[in-house]
Design an enzyme around this catalytic site. Structure first.
Site, PDB file in Angstrom:
ATOM      1  CD  GLU A  91      -2.788  -1.053   2.040  1.00  0.00           C
ATOM      2  OE1 GLU A  91      -3.009  -0.529   3.087  1.00  0.00           O
ATOM      3  OE2 GLU A  91      -4.212  -1.724   1.955  1.00  0.00           O
ATOM      4  CD  GLU A  94      -3.838  -6.326   2.681  1.00  0.00           C
ATOM      5  OE1 GLU A  94      -4.692  -5.636   3.129  1.00  0.00           O
ATOM      6  OE2 GLU A  94      -2.764  -5.988   2.659  1.00  0.00           O
TER       7      GLU A  94
HETATM    8  C1  BG6 Z   1      -4.266  -3.079   4.684  1.00  0.00           C
HETATM    9  C2  BG6 Z   1      -3.030  -3.654   5.199  1.00  0.00           C
HETATM   10  O1  BG6 Z   1      -4.402  -1.761   4.946  1.00  0.00           O
HETATM   11  O2  BG6 Z   1      -5.484  -3.361   5.404  1.00  0.00           O
HETATM   12  C3  BG6 Z   1      -3.373  -4.636   6.082  1.00  0.00           C
HETATM   13  O3  BG6 Z   1      -2.245  -3.857   4.197  1.00  0.00           O
HETATM   14  C4  BG6 Z   1      -4.358  -4.335   7.057  1.00  0.00           C
HETATM   15  O4  BG6 Z   1      -1.739  -4.654   6.833  1.00  0.00           O
HETATM   16  C5  BG6 Z   1      -5.598  -4.386   6.462  1.00  0.00           C
HETATM   17  O5  BG6 Z   1      -4.335  -5.243   8.186  1.00  0.00           O
HETATM   18  C6  BG6 Z   1      -6.914  -4.466   7.173  1.00  0.00           C
HETATM   19  O6  BG6 Z   1      -6.705  -3.281   8.051  1.00  0.00           O
HETATM   20  P1  BG6 Z   1      -7.015  -3.299   9.652  1.00  0.00           P
HETATM   21  O7  BG6 Z   1      -6.811  -2.108   9.905  1.00  0.00           O
HETATM   22  O8  BG6 Z   1      -8.329  -3.981   9.656  1.00  0.00           O
HETATM   23  O9  BG6 Z   1      -6.196  -4.488  10.028  1.00  0.00           O
END
Ligand code: BG6
Length: 485
Positions: free
Chosen positions: A194, A384
């Site tokens: 990111e 993701e």
């Molecule tokens: C992304 C990141 O921003 O979102 C992850 O690459 C992160 O590391 C994921 O865990 C989800 O965000 P959060 O704050 O729910 O863990």
């Protein structure tokens, strides 16, 4: 369904959120190790100490202080979910679901504890070798993020982190080491997780950042782009089979109204937050609108002719991104705002929101895929995606229909995009096993198919349990996306 035969179904984690063992086998500290837990309404804080021994905590380590682990604070990343010791058990569960790909990251400070050493830490290299060998046993392809929110703390404190051009050399020494070390065991790499967050995060943390803050953010990004491009070149020289991708935080922006001012603001949001990083990494040069973005905040960057050459020669092989939500952009005064961590902007009346205020918008994923593929014509991967939700463990079972529903709709959205011509190669859902939330430090914000018995205060047995979604995803993979119900 239109998923290609060799589609990479899988899941994703990051070292700092899963491994734990933060001070084992010679590992150095990263910022996450001095970061406390938080929640939707209480931001995570970093702890520090001044030279006179006074300690404190806040959003940043203040001038004159250094990051410090304090005895009376709880740091969720120190133990994570203990993946460092349990990876064999966890990979076995991923294999049981039929994973074809597993996205993970290498903790930089496990390999170079301070970040500026010449010689790597052998124990760190050995650990990841064992993980890759374990994955190979099950024919699971690793997708390795090189930097996922864990620059060695030493580099931040002694060199000013990515504000310093020297970081490019430290990073490329790190990449050269791992590209040589894991030749034959890894094929797919992502440089910075990111990367575009640097600007978005700045605007999220500070409501009205100063020009100086923008100057620093854009400069850090430039050094990271150059480091990434040099790593891409290096990777191709070390092993022509290596495929290296960028990784963008993929938030889909919509104008809240049809007021032309909103339409333009929306376009500018895409440019600043999404296209700026994508264009440099995929096209190898700064886009025309970069000048406008820099001028807006009086940004004057240190960019050399060699940097521009490196950017041109180190374009990525694939575009990967995270996708959780869309956001609505408006220039109008807005009462109804979204207040989730990492999610801001106006509330979109057409969408549902999660407990953490993230907009649930599968069509936004289709929109994003089609728009990005059209712009770059590079293979894409969704690396993701998922729903952070509270789960309840009862009699060893977790019923999570909400997660299945969320993912089902996002998989349908990918299917439509592929049908419309998008070259999508893989899907690694986020937090395939519950882990520490990056934004809030909570365990209770769970994404996994596998439940980890651990609570926000660190209590729990760390036992793993299969959720309902575990069996559902297994069927999805076995049917190559056809069996969603
Ligand atoms: C992304 C990141 O921003 O979102 C992850 O690459 C992160 O590391 C994921 O865990 C989800 O965000 P959060 O704050 O729910 O863990």
């Amino acid at each position: 369904m239109s998923f290609p035969k060799d589609f990479y179904w899988g899941g994703a984690i990051a070292a700092n959120q899963a491994e734990g063992a933060y001070n084992e086998a010679g590992r150095g500290l990263a910022r996450t190790d001095i970061t406390t837990g938080g929640s939707l309404h209480a931001r995570r804080q970093v702890t520090y100490e001044f030279a006179d021994g006074t300690t404190g905590k806040g959003d940043f380590v203040p001038q004159g202080a250094h990051g410090k682990i304090l005895a009376d604070e709880y740091y969720p990343n120190h133990e994570g979910i203990d993946f460092y010791h349990r990876y064999k058990e966890d990979i076995k569960l991923f294999a049981e679901m039929g994973f074809k790909m597993f996205r993970m990251s290498i903790s930089w400070s496990r390999i170079f504890p301070n970040g500026d050493e010449q010689e790597p830490n052998q124990a760190g290299l050995d650990f990841y070798r064992s993980v890759f060998e374990e994955l190979r046993k099950y024919d699971i392809e690793p997708l390795v993020t090189i930097s996922h929110f864990d620059t060695p703390l030493y580099l931040e404190e002694h060199y000013g982190g990515w504000n310093n051009r020297k970081l490019i050399d430290f990073f490329t020494h790190f990449t050269e080491t791992i590209f040589n070390e894991y030749k034959g065991l890894v094929k797919y790499w992502l440089t910075f997780n990111e990367i575009n967050n640097t600007i978005m995060f700045l605007e999220f943390v500070q409501k009205n950042p100063s020009d100086q803050a923008y100057q620093s953010a854009y400069q850090q990004l430039h050094y990271q782009y150059v480091a990434s491009a040099k790593a891409v070149k290096q990777a191709h020289q070390i092993d022509p089979n290596y495929q290296v991708g960028c990784m963008i935080c993929g938030i889909c922006n919509y104008p809240l109204t049809c007021d032309p001012k909103d339409i333009l603001a929306n376009r500018y949001a895409w440019e600043q937050n999404i296209f700026y990083s994508g264009d440099v990494q995929c096209k190898g040069k700064y886009p025309t609108f970069a000048k406008r973005l820099w001028a807006k905040h009086n940004v004057n960057l240190d960019i050399t002719a060699q940097d521009l050459e490196d950017l041109k020669e180190g374009t990525v092989d694939l575009y990967t991104f995270s996708y959780y939500m869309s956001t609505a952009i408006t220039t109008h005064q807005q009462e109804d705002k979204v207040g989730g961590n990492f999610s801001t902007g106006a509330r979109n009346p057409y969408l549902k929101y999660s407990e953490w205020e993230w907009a649930d918008d599968p069509m936004g994923l289709q929109y994003y895929l089609e728009m990005i593929y059209d712009r770059y014509e590079l293979p894409l991967m969704v690396v993701e995606n998922g729903l952070g939700a509270v789960d309840k463990l009862e009699d060893g079972k977790v019923h999570d229909p909400y997660r299945i529903e969320y993912m089902k709709e996002h998989i349908k959205a990918m299917d439509k995009a592929i049908e419309n011509g998008v070259d999508l190669r893989g899907y690694t859902s986020w937090g395939c096993i519950d882990l520490v939330s990056a934004g809030t430090g909570q365990m209770s914000k769970r994404y996994g198919f596998i439940y980890v018995d651990k609570n926000d205060d660190g209590t729990g047995s760390l036992e793993r349990y299969r959720k309902d979604s575990f069996y559902w995803y297994k069927d999805v993979i076995a049917s190559n996306g056809a069996k969603l119900d």
